[in-house]
Design an enzyme around this catalytic site. Sequence first.
Site, PDB file in Angstrom:
ATOM      1  N   GLN A 192      83.944 -50.905 -59.074  1.00  0.00           N
ATOM      2  CA  GLN A 192      82.746 -51.302 -58.198  1.00  0.00           C
ATOM      3  C   GLN A 192      82.972 -51.351 -56.769  1.00  0.00           C
ATOM      4  O   GLN A 192      82.289 -51.586 -55.687  1.00  0.00           O
ATOM      5  CB  GLN A 192      82.517 -52.798 -58.466  1.00  0.00           C
ATOM      6  N   ARG A 249      91.090 -62.363 -58.121  1.00  0.00           N
ATOM      7  CA  ARG A 249      90.816 -61.605 -59.437  1.00  0.00           C
ATOM      8  C   ARG A 249      90.317 -60.414 -58.844  1.00  0.00           C
ATOM      9  O   ARG A 249      89.049 -60.007 -58.703  1.00  0.00           O
ATOM     10  CB  ARG A 249      89.819 -62.629 -60.155  1.00  0.00           C
ATOM     11  N   HIS A 274      88.410 -53.584 -66.907  1.00  0.00           N
ATOM     12  CA  HIS A 274      86.823 -53.978 -66.124  1.00  0.00           C
ATOM     13  C   HIS A 274      86.047 -52.808 -66.725  1.00  0.00           C
ATOM     14  O   HIS A 274      85.666 -52.286 -65.326  1.00  0.00           O
ATOM     15  CB  HIS A 274      87.177 -54.493 -64.860  1.00  0.00           C
ATOM     16  N   ASN A 323      87.732 -57.837 -69.272  1.00  0.00           N
ATOM     17  CA  ASN A 323      86.619 -58.521 -68.907  1.00  0.00           C
ATOM     18  C   ASN A 323      85.279 -58.131 -69.833  1.00  0.00           C
ATOM     19  O   ASN A 323      85.206 -57.092 -69.885  1.00  0.00           O
ATOM     20  CB  ASN A 323      86.193 -57.822 -67.248  1.00  0.00           C
ATOM     21  N   GLU A 324      84.728 -59.311 -70.184  1.00  0.00           N
ATOM     22  CA  GLU A 324      83.446 -59.339 -70.904  1.00  0.00           C
ATOM     23  C   GLU A 324      83.500 -58.151 -72.087  1.00  0.00           C
ATOM     24  O   GLU A 324      82.592 -57.274 -71.800  1.00  0.00           O
ATOM     25  CB  GLU A 324      82.273 -59.184 -69.823  1.00  0.00           C
ATOM     26  N   ASN A 363      82.972 -66.060 -67.837  1.00  0.00           N
ATOM     27  CA  ASN A 363      81.902 -65.859 -66.765  1.00  0.00           C
ATOM     28  C   ASN A 363      80.547 -66.303 -67.070  1.00  0.00           C
ATOM     29  O   ASN A 363      80.220 -66.089 -68.346  1.00  0.00           O
ATOM     30  CB  ASN A 363      81.861 -64.310 -66.723  1.00  0.00           C
ATOM     31  N   TYR A 392      76.421 -66.649 -65.901  1.00  0.00           N
ATOM     32  CA  TYR A 392      75.360 -66.322 -64.891  1.00  0.00           C
ATOM     33  C   TYR A 392      74.155 -67.187 -65.170  1.00  0.00           C
ATOM     34  O   TYR A 392      73.615 -67.800 -64.359  1.00  0.00           O
ATOM     35  CB  TYR A 392      75.117 -64.702 -64.984  1.00  0.00           C
ATOM     36  N   GLU A 399      83.981 -65.901 -63.319  1.00  0.00           N
ATOM     37  CA  GLU A 399      82.931 -65.100 -62.488  1.00  0.00           C
ATOM     38  C   GLU A 399      81.774 -66.168 -62.573  1.00  0.00           C
ATOM     39  O   GLU A 399      81.234 -66.666 -63.471  1.00  0.00           O
ATOM     40  CB  GLU A 399      82.269 -63.892 -63.136  1.00  0.00           C
ATOM     41  N   TRP A 455      81.714 -64.321 -58.165  1.00  0.00           N
ATOM     42  CA  TRP A 455      81.475 -62.917 -58.039  1.00  0.00           C
ATOM     43  C   TRP A 455      80.575 -62.741 -56.966  1.00  0.00           C
ATOM     44  O   TRP A 455      79.198 -63.208 -57.232  1.00  0.00           O
ATOM     45  CB  TRP A 455      80.968 -62.419 -59.413  1.00  0.00           C
ATOM     46  N   GLU A 512      77.182 -52.203 -58.292  1.00  0.00           N
ATOM     47  CA  GLU A 512      76.490 -53.116 -59.361  1.00  0.00           C
ATOM     48  C   GLU A 512      76.176 -52.137 -60.479  1.00  0.00           C
ATOM     49  O   GLU A 512      74.774 -52.188 -61.079  1.00  0.00           O
ATOM     50  CB  GLU A 512      75.560 -53.823 -58.894  1.00  0.00           C
ATOM     51  N   TRP A 513      77.095 -51.326 -61.101  1.00  0.00           N
ATOM     52  CA  TRP A 513      76.888 -50.715 -62.446  1.00  0.00           C
ATOM     53  C   TRP A 513      75.418 -49.799 -62.258  1.00  0.00           C
ATOM     54  O   TRP A 513      75.008 -49.191 -61.387  1.00  0.00           O
ATOM     55  CB  TRP A 513      77.072 -51.607 -63.385  1.00  0.00           C
TER      56      TRP A 513
HETATM   57  C1  GBH Z   1      79.347 -59.355 -64.733  1.00  0.00           C
HETATM   58  O1  GBH Z   1      78.707 -59.010 -65.827  1.00  0.00           O
HETATM   59  C2  GBH Z   1      80.362 -57.992 -64.590  1.00  0.00           C
HETATM   60  O2  GBH Z   1      81.810 -58.642 -65.004  1.00  0.00           O
HETATM   61  C3  GBH Z   1      80.389 -57.734 -63.007  1.00  0.00           C
HETATM   62  O3  GBH Z   1      81.061 -56.509 -63.334  1.00  0.00           O
HETATM   63  C4  GBH Z   1      78.929 -57.674 -62.608  1.00  0.00           C
HETATM   64  O4  GBH Z   1      79.199 -56.833 -61.392  1.00  0.00           O
HETATM   65  C5  GBH Z   1      78.569 -58.954 -62.394  1.00  0.00           C
HETATM   66  O5  GBH Z   1      78.540 -59.723 -63.644  1.00  0.00           O
HETATM   67  C6  GBH Z   1      77.242 -59.116 -61.905  1.00  0.00           C
HETATM   68  O6  GBH Z   1      76.012 -58.424 -62.799  1.00  0.00           O
HETATM   69  O7  GBH Z   1      68.376 -60.693 -68.518  1.00  0.00           O
HETATM   70  O8  GBH Z   1      68.108 -62.559 -67.068  1.00  0.00           O
HETATM   71  O9  GBH Z   1      69.044 -63.130 -69.010  1.00  0.00           O
HETATM   72  C7  GBH Z   1      77.641 -59.935 -66.211  1.00  0.00           C
HETATM   73  C8  GBH Z   1      76.895 -59.619 -67.417  1.00  0.00           C
HETATM   74  C9  GBH Z   1      74.760 -59.337 -68.374  1.00  0.00           C
HETATM   75  C10 GBH Z   1      74.994 -61.454 -67.154  1.00  0.00           C
HETATM   76  C11 GBH Z   1      73.229 -59.704 -68.304  1.00  0.00           C
HETATM   77  C12 GBH Z   1      73.591 -61.582 -67.157  1.00  0.00           C
HETATM   78  C13 GBH Z   1      71.367 -61.250 -68.381  1.00  0.00           C
HETATM   79  C14 GBH Z   1      70.555 -61.853 -67.280  1.00  0.00           C
HETATM   80  N1  GBH Z   1      75.546 -59.968 -67.409  1.00  0.00           N
HETATM   81  N2  GBH Z   1      73.010 -61.011 -67.988  1.00  0.00           N
HETATM   82  S1  GBH Z   1      69.193 -62.048 -67.874  1.00  0.00           S
END
Ligand code: GBH
Length: 434
Positions: free
Chosen positions: A12, A69, A111, A155-156, A280, A282, A343, A381, A388-389
């Site tokens: 990334q 990290r 990763h 990672n994940e 991690n 979110y 994260e 993060w 961003e992938w």
């Molecule tokens: C991480 O993955 C990665 O480790 C990192 O590389 C990446 O850049 C970063 O997060 C940000 O994306 O559909 O609204 O429920 C995160 C994996 C998968 C977390 C999708 C949130 C669903 C959001 N993510 N997920 S939602």
Amino acid sequence: MFLWGTATASYQIEGAVDEDGREPSIWDTFSHEPGRIRDGHTGDVACDHYHRWPEDVALMAEAGLNAYRFSVAWPRVLPSGTVNPAGLGFYDRLVDALCEKGIVPVPTLFHWDLPQALEDEGGWLNRDTSRRFADYVAVVAERLSDRVKTWITLNEPFVHMVYGYGLGMHAPGRTLLLDALPVAHHQLLGHGLAVQALRASGAERVMISNNCTPVWPASDSPEDLAAAEAYDTLHNRLFNDPVLIGAYPDLTVYGRPEPDFVRTGDLETIAQPLDGLGINYYNPTRIARPGAEPDGLPFQFAAVTGYPTTAFGWPVVPDGLRELLESLRARYGTALPPIYITENGCSYDGIDDQERIAYLDGHIAAVRAARGVDVRGYFVWSLLDNFEWAEGYHQRFGLVHVDFETQKRTPKASYRWLKNLIAKQGPEIQSTET
Ligand code: GBH
């Protein structure tokens, strides 16, 4: 010492994809396939961190961060299976620079950038990739373990399995749905073998980073509750149970009551004691019973409504982090090692990023509010806006803005806010009573 850090990943940020003997990873292949990544973006240059790392380390030091990290690119270290001292040299210099600034290096060993050569032999569907991973880890440890004591294996693994092999929106782009399940096991086996290699090199703090989500049933109906439990099994328990308690959760609901890819002794290898669990986080996930159109899955996603959303559309639910931490404690009890939030962060545009400040502030407060959980680190993060992938450069997660034309770094308001926070309260976060 509480670890205050940021997190990044090799593909990334690094760029320099064909320098110093690096060979292609599955992400090079995938991002160059038309239609895979938004606007055809690739990680060819990314943040050019491979050349600009001194500036990036200086940015961390200036913020008062005491941990970093980052991830090590397997295809730099072992292109076509041969040790590449030039590729290792990059991480060697980075680690030296971090140590010099008093920043604890926390490398993640995988990763998602698997060497393409290994994908050609089946990638993580091939059991042998676990052993190849441990061989690579031993090479990295041999070079860095005099200075690196804290390591993250994977990672994940959930996201890599589901997005990479199940649904195909990440590399390697396979669409195997539930037939991707061996990818979970082979990654976990690789984790266990890597733990052994790291212990042999004198590692002091070894962990895995699992992305976890609180699962909210769409209603109290037995059907929705059962669907939520099924999703919790796949997303959270499939990766935490084997590592922490040495057993897979019951996968009958996925038609795999006795997974045939698990061999005698594997779970013992996977379940070696860890010094930390990387989480991690979110957002939470709402789950309902399967829809009318059967797709073979025992659940379907439902929207989490009633919360603000990030530029990515993800709901902002800080209390979900408190809920997650407390549920881990309730589920695993004394088998739960100290937690490191490896994260947490959000996508927003702009340099005066007040929304990011609110996001981080809310989530750090949620960590403090979690009862009975020993949290020892928090990593944002990310340090920089980056690749961003599948979204390419469209989602900006950085504390530092990157102009991808000029590579100019500009600290955002959130960077100054975090610097202030760390300076004000010192390195220690309030530990919660158990
Ligand atoms: C991480 O993955 C990665 O480790 C990192 O590389 C990446 O850049 C970063 O997060 C940000 O994306 O559909 O609204 O429920 C995160 C994996 C998968 C977390 C999708 C949130 C669903 C959001 N993510 N997920 S939602």
